[in-house]
Structures are given as structure tokens and as C-alpha cells.
Design a protein around this motif. Structure first.
Motif, short mmCIF file in Angstrom:
data_model
loop_
_atom_site.label_atom_id
_atom_site.label_comp_id
_atom_site.label_asym_id
_atom_site.label_seq_id
_atom_site.Cartn_x
_atom_site.Cartn_y
_atom_site.Cartn_z
N LEU A 19 1.89 0.14 -2.29
CA LEU A 19 1.91 -0.94 -1.31
C LEU A 19 1.44 -0.56 0.09
O LEU A 19 1.09 -1.45 0.87
CB LEU A 19 3.31 -1.54 -1.22
CG LEU A 19 3.87 -2.19 -2.47
CD1 LEU A 19 5.28 -2.71 -2.21
CD2 LEU A 19 2.97 -3.31 -2.94
N ALA A 20 1.45 0.71 0.43
CA ALA A 20 1.21 1.12 1.82
C ALA A 20 -0.14 0.65 2.36
O ALA A 20 -0.24 0.32 3.55
CB ALA A 20 1.33 2.63 1.95
N ALA A 21 -1.16 0.60 1.56
CA ALA A 21 -2.48 0.23 2.05
C ALA A 21 -2.59 -1.25 2.42
O ALA A 21 -3.48 -1.63 3.17
CB ALA A 21 -3.54 0.59 1.03
N LYS A 22 -1.68 -2.08 1.91
CA LYS A 22 -1.83 -3.51 2.17
C LYS A 22 -0.58 -4.20 2.68
O LYS A 22 -0.62 -5.38 3.01
CB LYS A 22 -2.34 -4.21 0.92
CG LYS A 22 -1.55 -3.93 -0.32
CD LYS A 22 -2.27 -4.44 -1.56
CE LYS A 22 -1.48 -4.04 -2.76
NZ LYS A 22 -2.12 -3.49 -3.83
N GLN A 23 0.54 -3.48 2.78
CA GLN A 23 1.79 -4.09 3.23
C GLN A 23 2.38 -3.30 4.39
O GLN A 23 2.17 -2.10 4.52
CB GLN A 23 2.81 -4.12 2.09
CG GLN A 23 2.37 -4.83 0.84
CD GLN A 23 2.23 -6.33 1.02
OE1 GLN A 23 2.95 -6.95 1.80
NE2 GLN A 23 1.28 -6.92 0.32
N GLY A 24 3.18 -3.99 5.19
CA GLY A 24 3.85 -3.36 6.31
C GLY A 24 5.16 -2.70 5.90
O GLY A 24 5.66 -2.90 4.79
N THR A 25 5.71 -1.96 6.82
CA THR A 25 6.94 -1.22 6.57
C THR A 25 8.09 -2.15 6.18
O THR A 25 8.83 -1.86 5.24
CB THR A 25 7.33 -0.41 7.83
OG1 THR A 25 6.24 0.46 8.15
CG2 THR A 25 8.58 0.40 7.61
N VAL A 26 8.21 -3.28 6.85
CA VAL A 26 9.30 -4.22 6.56
C VAL A 26 9.23 -4.68 5.11
O VAL A 26 10.23 -4.70 4.39
CB VAL A 26 9.26 -5.42 7.53
CG1 VAL A 26 10.26 -6.48 7.13
CG2 VAL A 26 9.51 -4.96 8.95
N ARG A 27 8.05 -5.04 4.65
CA ARG A 27 7.88 -5.55 3.28
C ARG A 27 8.17 -4.45 2.25
O ARG A 27 8.81 -4.70 1.24
CB ARG A 27 6.46 -6.08 3.11
CG ARG A 27 6.08 -6.47 1.71
CD ARG A 27 6.79 -7.73 1.19
NE ARG A 27 6.34 -8.94 1.78
CZ ARG A 27 5.29 -9.64 1.36
NH1 ARG A 27 4.59 -9.24 0.35
NH2 ARG A 27 4.97 -10.75 1.98
N ILE A 28 7.73 -3.25 2.52
CA ILE A 28 7.95 -2.14 1.58
C ILE A 28 9.43 -1.80 1.51
O ILE A 28 9.98 -1.60 0.41
CB ILE A 28 7.10 -0.92 1.98
CG1 ILE A 28 5.61 -1.25 1.84
CG2 ILE A 28 7.46 0.28 1.12
CD1 ILE A 28 4.68 -0.22 2.45
N MET A 29 10.11 -1.78 2.65
CA MET A 29 11.55 -1.49 2.67
C MET A 29 12.31 -2.56 1.89
O MET A 29 13.24 -2.26 1.15
CB MET A 29 12.09 -1.42 4.10
CG MET A 29 11.50 -0.33 4.97
SD MET A 29 11.83 1.34 4.38
CE MET A 29 10.26 1.76 3.67
N TYR A 30 11.91 -3.81 2.04
CA TYR A 30 12.54 -4.91 1.31
C TYR A 30 12.37 -4.72 -0.20
O TYR A 30 13.32 -4.87 -0.97
CB TYR A 30 11.94 -6.25 1.76
CG TYR A 30 12.46 -7.42 0.98
CD1 TYR A 30 13.72 -7.95 1.25
CD2 TYR A 30 11.71 -8.00 -0.03
CE1 TYR A 30 14.21 -9.03 0.54
CE2 TYR A 30 12.20 -9.08 -0.76
CZ TYR A 30 13.44 -9.59 -0.47
OH TYR A 30 13.92 -10.65 -1.18
#
Length: 147
Positions: free
Chosen positions: A58-69
Motif C-alpha cells: 500500500l505504501a506507493a499509493k496510500q497515506g500513513t493514516v490509511r495504512i495504519m487503519y
């Protein structure tokens, strides 16, 4: 049941919670728990590997908040999430800039375009401070060059 679980794990990494949910329809709770414990002891099931694979995916297309969720939803421990968060936050501005560049490529000309770009980056899980920097258009290579 163990063979089914190994089959799932051979396709991709799963968190303990996620794999437990998948296996729950095939056996009793105690049996599922025993299989999960065995898989962890044998190294087939690793929440740490799962967390790393989610971040990588997910890192290439999502932000930290979304990945943590996403990690919290799949039962990754808060301590592991905290370890990953610092690495993600360190690269968030560059990742947000790249996502923005692929989608828009030019700074907003008016308030409506700015709002559209802001909503897009927020929906991807990037933080407000990061979004403001991206939409300001300051050069990442020379952060001191913001007249």
C-alpha cells in the motif's frame, strides 16, 4: 484444517485475526486456535510479515493514516504499528507528491480544483500537513527554495 490454512498462507500473508476468520467456518473455535498457534510456532503465520507485506503493497499509493487503519482492522498490535508508523511518516511527503503527480500533475488553478485535489489526497489517507505541502507546490529536492 491445517492444510487449508497453509494453502491460504501460500497465496499471500494473512494476519492471525484474518486467517482465524477464514478458518472459523471449517471448525470449532478451539481447533482454529490450535491450528493458528501451531502455524505461528512453525513460522507459517507471522503478524510481523503480514504487516510488512501490507506496508509494501500500500505504501506507493496510500497515506500513513490509511495504512495504519488497515493494519488495525486486521489485528496487528499497536506496538508493531507504532514501529511501522515512523518509517511511513518519514516518506509520506514523497509518496503523497508521487500519487498527486500521477493523478493531477499540476497545481490547482482555482478553489474548486484545490478542493478536488485535497479530497483526493485525504481519501488516500495522507495527513493534512502533508497535503498542504503538496498543494503548495514547493520543490522536494530543495526545501529551502520556498520564496
Amino acid at each position: 484444517m491445517k492444510a487449508r490454512a497453509v494453502g491460504y498462507l501460500s497465496r499471500r500473508e494473512h494476519s492471525r485475526l484474518e486467517l482465524g476468520r477464514k478458518l472459523a467456518r471449517f471448525g470449532e473455535e478451539e481447533e482454529v486456535r490450535a491450528v493458528l498457534d501451531t502455524l505461528e510456532k512453525e513460522g507459517w503465520l507471522s503478524t510481523e510479515r503480514y504487516a510488512q507485506s501490507v506496508v509494501h503493497r500500500l505504501a506507493a499509493k496510500q497515506g500513513t493514516v490509511r495504512i495504519m487503519y488497515e493494519l488495525r482492522q486486521h489485528g496487528v498490535a499497536d506496538a508493531q504499528i507504532a514501529d511501522l508508523r515512523s518509517d511511513l511518516e518519514a516518506t509520506e511527503l514523497a509518496r503523497a507528491r508521487e500519487v498527486w503527480r500521477k493523478r493531477f500533475g499540476e497545481l490547482p488553478a482555482d478553489a474548486a480544483q484545490r478542493a478536488k485535489q485535497l479530497r483526493f489526497l485525504m481519501s488516500r489517507g495522507f495527513g493534512q500537513a502533508t497535503i498542504k505541502q503538496v498543494l503548495r507546490g514547493t520543490d522536494l529536492d530543495d526545501p529551502g527554495d520556498s520564496d
